[in-house]
Design a protein around this motif. Structure first.
Motif, PDB file in Angstrom:
ATOM      1  N   PHE A   1      34.208 -71.430  66.244  1.00 28.15           N
ATOM      2  CA  PHE A   1      33.316 -71.110  65.287  1.00 28.15           C
ATOM      3  C   PHE A   1      33.608 -70.172  64.386  1.00 28.15           C
ATOM      4  CE2 PHE A   1      29.681 -69.823  63.013  1.00 28.15           C
ATOM      5  CZ  PHE A   1      29.468 -70.842  62.096  1.00 28.15           C
ATOM      6  N   TYR A   2      33.581 -70.291  62.962  1.00 27.94           N
ATOM      7  CA  TYR A   2      33.999 -69.474  62.034  1.00 27.94           C
ATOM      8  C   TYR A   2      33.409 -69.473  60.767  1.00 27.94           C
ATOM      9  CZ  TYR A   2      37.404 -65.831  59.885  1.00 27.94           C
ATOM     10  OH  TYR A   2      37.963 -64.906  59.164  1.00 27.94           O
ATOM     11  N   ASN A   3      32.391 -68.331  60.313  1.00 29.00           N
ATOM     12  CA  ASN A   3      31.803 -68.378  58.996  1.00 29.00           C
ATOM     13  C   ASN A   3      32.745 -67.641  58.146  1.00 29.00           C
ATOM     14  OD1 ASN A   3      30.381 -67.603  56.516  1.00 29.00           O
ATOM     15  ND2 ASN A   3      28.566 -67.571  57.784  1.00 29.00           N
ATOM     16  N   VAL A   4      33.253 -68.412  57.102  1.00 27.49           N
ATOM     17  CA  VAL A   4      34.430 -68.088  56.367  1.00 27.49           C
ATOM     18  C   VAL A   4      34.165 -67.303  55.147  1.00 27.49           C
ATOM     19  CG1 VAL A   4      36.128 -69.637  57.609  1.00 27.49           C
ATOM     20  CG2 VAL A   4      34.515 -70.575  55.446  1.00 27.49           C
ATOM     21  N   GLU A   5      32.814 -67.156  54.847  1.00 25.30           N
ATOM     22  CA  GLU A   5      32.390 -66.244  53.695  1.00 25.30           C
ATOM     23  C   GLU A   5      32.684 -66.980  52.478  1.00 25.30           C
ATOM     24  OE1 GLU A   5      31.796 -61.791  52.012  1.00 25.30           O
ATOM     25  OE2 GLU A   5      33.594 -62.661  52.907  1.00 25.30           O
ATOM     26  N   ASN A   6      32.068 -67.878  52.029  1.00 22.50           N
ATOM     27  CA  ASN A   6      32.299 -68.354  50.492  1.00 22.50           C
ATOM     28  C   ASN A   6      33.763 -68.940  50.372  1.00 22.50           C
ATOM     29  OD1 ASN A   6      29.595 -67.627  49.618  1.00 22.50           O
ATOM     30  ND2 ASN A   6      30.289 -65.529  49.472  1.00 22.50           N
ATOM     31  N   LEU A   7      33.942 -69.943  50.968  1.00 24.91           N
ATOM     32  CA  LEU A   7      35.285 -70.713  50.784  1.00 24.91           C
ATOM     33  C   LEU A   7      35.220 -71.745  49.566  1.00 24.91           C
ATOM     34  CD1 LEU A   7      38.229 -70.973  51.273  1.00 24.91           C
ATOM     35  CD2 LEU A   7      37.614 -72.820  53.179  1.00 24.91           C
ATOM     36  N   PHE A   8      35.149 -71.254  48.359  1.00 21.91           N
ATOM     37  CA  PHE A   8      35.000 -72.113  47.203  1.00 21.91           C
ATOM     38  C   PHE A   8      36.414 -72.274  46.505  1.00 21.91           C
ATOM     39  CE2 PHE A   8      30.777 -70.315  47.566  1.00 21.91           C
ATOM     40  CZ  PHE A   8      30.030 -71.403  47.168  1.00 21.91           C
ATOM     41  N   ASP A   9      36.427 -73.523  46.039  1.00 27.28           N
ATOM     42  CA  ASP A   9      37.473 -73.978  45.158  1.00 27.28           C
ATOM     43  C   ASP A   9      37.294 -73.166  43.684  1.00 27.28           C
ATOM     44  OD1 ASP A   9      35.901 -75.557  43.686  1.00 27.28           O
ATOM     45  OD2 ASP A   9      36.804 -77.273  44.761  1.00 27.28           O
ATOM     46  N   THR A  10      38.208 -73.303  42.656  1.00 23.58           N
ATOM     47  CA  THR A  10      38.022 -72.940  41.426  1.00 23.58           C
ATOM     48  C   THR A  10      37.576 -73.860  40.400  1.00 23.58           C
ATOM     49  OG1 THR A  10      40.193 -73.472  40.570  1.00 23.58           O
ATOM     50  CG2 THR A  10      39.854 -71.109  41.543  1.00 23.58           C
ATOM     51  N   ILE A  11      36.995 -75.130  40.866  1.00 22.50           N
ATOM     52  CA  ILE A  11      36.738 -76.236  39.927  1.00 22.50           C
ATOM     53  C   ILE A  11      34.999 -76.038  39.780  1.00 22.50           C
ATOM     54  CG2 ILE A  11      36.859 -78.644  39.761  1.00 22.50           C
ATOM     55  CD1 ILE A  11      39.230 -78.740  41.419  1.00 22.50           C
ATOM     56  N   ASP A  12      34.532 -76.138  38.862  1.00 18.19           N
ATOM     57  CA  ASP A  12      33.096 -76.332  38.416  1.00 18.19           C
ATOM     58  C   ASP A  12      32.698 -77.607  39.112  1.00 18.19           C
ATOM     59  OD1 ASP A  12      30.532 -75.648  37.718  1.00 18.19           O
ATOM     60  OD2 ASP A  12      31.190 -76.076  35.388  1.00 18.19           O
TER      61      ASP A  12
ATOM     62  N   LYS B   1      26.190 -78.226  41.631  1.00 13.86           N
ATOM     63  CA  LYS B   1      26.131 -77.017  42.763  1.00 13.86           C
ATOM     64  C   LYS B   1      25.960 -75.565  41.828  1.00 13.86           C
ATOM     65  CE  LYS B   1      28.870 -79.003  46.373  1.00 13.86           C
ATOM     66  NZ  LYS B   1      29.984 -78.993  47.059  1.00 13.86           N
ATOM     67  N   ASN B   2      25.494 -74.767  42.280  1.00 17.55           N
ATOM     68  CA  ASN B   2      25.446 -73.294  41.668  1.00 17.55           C
ATOM     69  C   ASN B   2      26.661 -72.543  42.235  1.00 17.55           C
ATOM     70  OD1 ASN B   2      24.635 -71.169  40.223  1.00 17.55           O
ATOM     71  ND2 ASN B   2      23.156 -70.478  41.543  1.00 17.55           N
ATOM     72  N   ASP B   3      27.753 -72.976  41.740  1.00 13.78           N
ATOM     73  CA  ASP B   3      29.044 -72.122  42.347  1.00 13.78           C
ATOM     74  C   ASP B   3      29.553 -71.492  41.057  1.00 13.78           C
ATOM     75  OD1 ASP B   3      29.835 -74.191  40.474  1.00 13.78           O
ATOM     76  OD2 ASP B   3      31.444 -74.929  41.702  1.00 13.78           O
ATOM     77  N   ASN B   4      28.801 -71.135  40.039  1.00 13.50           N
ATOM     78  CA  ASN B   4      29.279 -70.392  38.962  1.00 13.50           C
ATOM     79  C   ASN B   4      29.965 -68.991  39.315  1.00 13.50           C
ATOM     80  OD1 ASN B   4      28.335 -72.230  37.261  1.00 13.50           O
ATOM     81  ND2 ASN B   4      26.619 -71.413  36.775  1.00 13.50           N
ATOM     82  N   GLU B   5      29.301 -68.246  40.570  1.00 12.14           N
ATOM     83  CA  GLU B   5      29.982 -67.209  41.142  1.00 12.14           C
ATOM     84  C   GLU B   5      31.290 -67.223  41.465  1.00 12.14           C
ATOM     85  OE1 GLU B   5      28.483 -63.540  44.263  1.00 12.14           O
ATOM     86  OE2 GLU B   5      27.759 -65.823  44.487  1.00 12.14           O
ATOM     87  N   PHE B   6      31.912 -68.336  41.990  1.00 10.61           N
ATOM     88  CA  PHE B   6      33.222 -68.488  42.157  1.00 10.61           C
ATOM     89  C   PHE B   6      34.002 -69.392  41.133  1.00 10.61           C
ATOM     90  CE2 PHE B   6      31.255 -66.656  45.920  1.00 10.61           C
ATOM     91  CZ  PHE B   6      32.175 -65.765  46.401  1.00 10.61           C
ATOM     92  N   LEU B   7      33.954 -69.061  39.982  1.00 15.09           N
ATOM     93  CA  LEU B   7      34.726 -69.776  38.755  1.00 15.09           C
ATOM     94  C   LEU B   7      35.444 -68.802  38.261  1.00 15.09           C
ATOM     95  CD1 LEU B   7      32.180 -72.263  37.672  1.00 15.09           C
ATOM     96  CD2 LEU B   7      33.926 -72.757  39.102  1.00 15.09           C
ATOM     97  N   PRO B   8      36.638 -69.100  37.712  1.00 16.47           N
ATOM     98  CA  PRO B   8      37.502 -68.318  36.773  1.00 16.47           C
ATOM     99  C   PRO B   8      36.542 -67.882  35.570  1.00 16.47           C
ATOM    100  CG  PRO B   8      38.780 -70.029  37.365  1.00 16.47           C
ATOM    101  CD  PRO B   8      37.180 -70.560  37.960  1.00 16.47           C
ATOM    102  N   GLY B   9      36.698 -66.526  35.268  1.00 18.53           N
ATOM    103  CA  GLY B   9      35.736 -66.097  34.257  1.00 18.53           C
ATOM    104  C   GLY B   9      34.337 -65.503  34.578  1.00 18.53           C
ATOM    105  N   SER B  10      34.067 -65.703  35.891  1.00 19.67           N
ATOM    106  CA  SER B  10      32.975 -64.753  36.464  1.00 19.67           C
ATOM    107  C   SER B  10      33.025 -63.576  36.521  1.00 19.67           C
ATOM    108  CB  SER B  10      32.452 -65.726  37.806  1.00 19.67           C
ATOM    109  OG  SER B  10      33.468 -65.499  38.772  1.00 19.67           O
ATOM    110  N   GLU B  11      32.115 -62.795  36.913  1.00 20.16           N
ATOM    111  CA  GLU B  11      32.216 -61.322  37.387  1.00 20.16           C
ATOM    112  C   GLU B  11      33.031 -61.231  38.480  1.00 20.16           C
ATOM    113  OE1 GLU B  11      29.200 -57.843  38.950  1.00 20.16           O
ATOM    114  OE2 GLU B  11      28.254 -59.758  38.099  1.00 20.16           O
ATOM    115  N   LYS B  12      33.016 -62.181  39.453  1.00 25.86           N
ATOM    116  CA  LYS B  12      34.079 -62.105  40.662  1.00 25.86           C
ATOM    117  C   LYS B  12      35.329 -62.493  40.152  1.00 25.86           C
ATOM    118  CE  LYS B  12      31.533 -62.559  44.850  1.00 25.86           C
ATOM    119  NZ  LYS B  12      30.481 -61.731  44.511  1.00 25.86           N
TER     120      LYS B  12
END
Length: 338
Positions: A31-42, A46-57
């Motif tokens: 078992f592995y919590n992989v911490e925010n494995l998001f792709d780059t597609i909006d 979902k509220n995935d804005n934190e992990f998109l190109p152009g975001s603060e991250k």
């Protein structure tokens, strides 16, 4: 007479060479919590804005593929000779990121099937599982709501058939986080545990020897009320019995070990199993012997900037921004013998 002697000799030779015996198997369950494995597609749902190109991250394709590569490095490190048979995940956005994880890392060397059901978490992070189809056979799966009162990740319930024709009942969990305070959020984790226990009780009522394996980021310690009382996950004792649940990480917790760091080590990632999987009978198949769970913690998985107390090397570090690590959790695993 001479022919009978020759046949007997050949049978003896083949038996001693192991040709008449089934090869023993050891399957790693992870078992592995992989911490925010998001792709780059909006994803508009979902509220995935934190992990998109152009975001603060400033999440982008390079960082995404680095994350995938890093996780693959971890997941092939449990056994140098054999890839894991079962991997449960927390904090994955969708099926596509797991397909990338398999396709773009050494995991592609084994045939894996992906199981994920979209939950109601506002950020869109889900639990999921991949398993090797050359080792196990898919029977069924379904998502179990982990709450009747608030939006949260589902519990993923998967039934697989093992190499011996046995049925494994697996549950992948990511209970309510402590964000907002441990005491304030405690009742929500107790509700998560209570709903899971109801399903476990229904399985035990059908057959106390049902083989049950619960894994996940429970956001509580093994001794906390949700795990120890609501789920009734006991420390492993000398005489485990069918119809009971046992926490394979209770001893590690008592020794001060952990899977994530917040001011101190916490052991929130756990694997809990039914007594039928840790019976002392040598003939029992499958079995977990010794009855223990393990934390994978290689030096390269720890943050090199934290010299005083090496902690999990994550993708984004507090105040330092992107550092290109793995996850804020360490993975846990057990060995299932056949």
């Amino acid at each position: 007479m001479r022919d009978k002697i020759i046949v007997s000799f050949l049978l003896l030779f083949l038996s001693s060479a192991g040709f008449c015996q089934k090869e023993k198997q050891q399957l790693n369950v992870v078992f592995y919590n992989v911490e925010n494995l998001f792709d780059t597609i909006d994803d508009k749902h979902k509220n995935d804005n934190e992990f998109l190109p152009g975001s603060e991250k400033a999440w982008n394709s390079d960082r995404y593929y680095q994350k995938v590569s890093n996780l693959g490095k971890v997941l092939v490190s449990f056994n140098s000779l054999e890839l894991p048979a079962i991997i449960g995940f927390a904090e994955v956005e969708n099926t596509a990121v797991l397909e990338d994880l398999i396709r773009l890392t050494p995991l592609h060397e084994a045939p894996y099937q992906v199981i994920l059901e979209e939950g109601s978490d506002p950020r869109g992070i889900d639990v999921a599982m991949i398993f090797r189809t050359d080792k196990l056979t898919y029977l069924s799966h379904r998502a179990i709501p982990a709450s009747t009162e608030f939006q949260t990740r589902n519990i993923l319930y998967v039934k697989l058939m093992g190499p011996a024709g046995d049925t494994l009942h697996l549950f992948v969990n990511h209970w309510k986080s402590r964000s907002g305070g441990e005491e304030k959020t405690r009742p929500k984790r107790i509700e998560n545990a209570t709903l899971l226990r109801a399903v476990v009780d229904s399985l035990f009522s059908m057959n106390p020897s049902n083989r049950i394996l619960i894994m996940g980021d429970l956001n509580d310690e093994p001794s906390d009320e949700s795990v120890a009382l609501a789920l009734e996950a006991l420390p492993v004792d000398k005489k485990p019995t069918s119809g009971e649940l046992y926490n394979l990480f209770y001893k590690s917790f008592e020794e001060g070990k952990g899977t994530l760091w917040y001011r101190d080590w916490d052991l929130f990632d756990q694997i809990i199993v039914s007594g039928s999987l840790i019976t002392k009978k040598k003939s029992t198949i499958p079995s977990i012997n010794p009855p223990a769970g393990y934390i994978l913690s290689e030096p390269w998985m720890l943050d090199p900037a934290e010299a005083k107390e090496p902690t999990p090397f994550r993708s984004y570090a507090y105040k330092r921004g992107y550092v290109g690590g793995f996850s804020d959790h360490l993975p846990v695993y057990l060995v299932l013998s056949y």
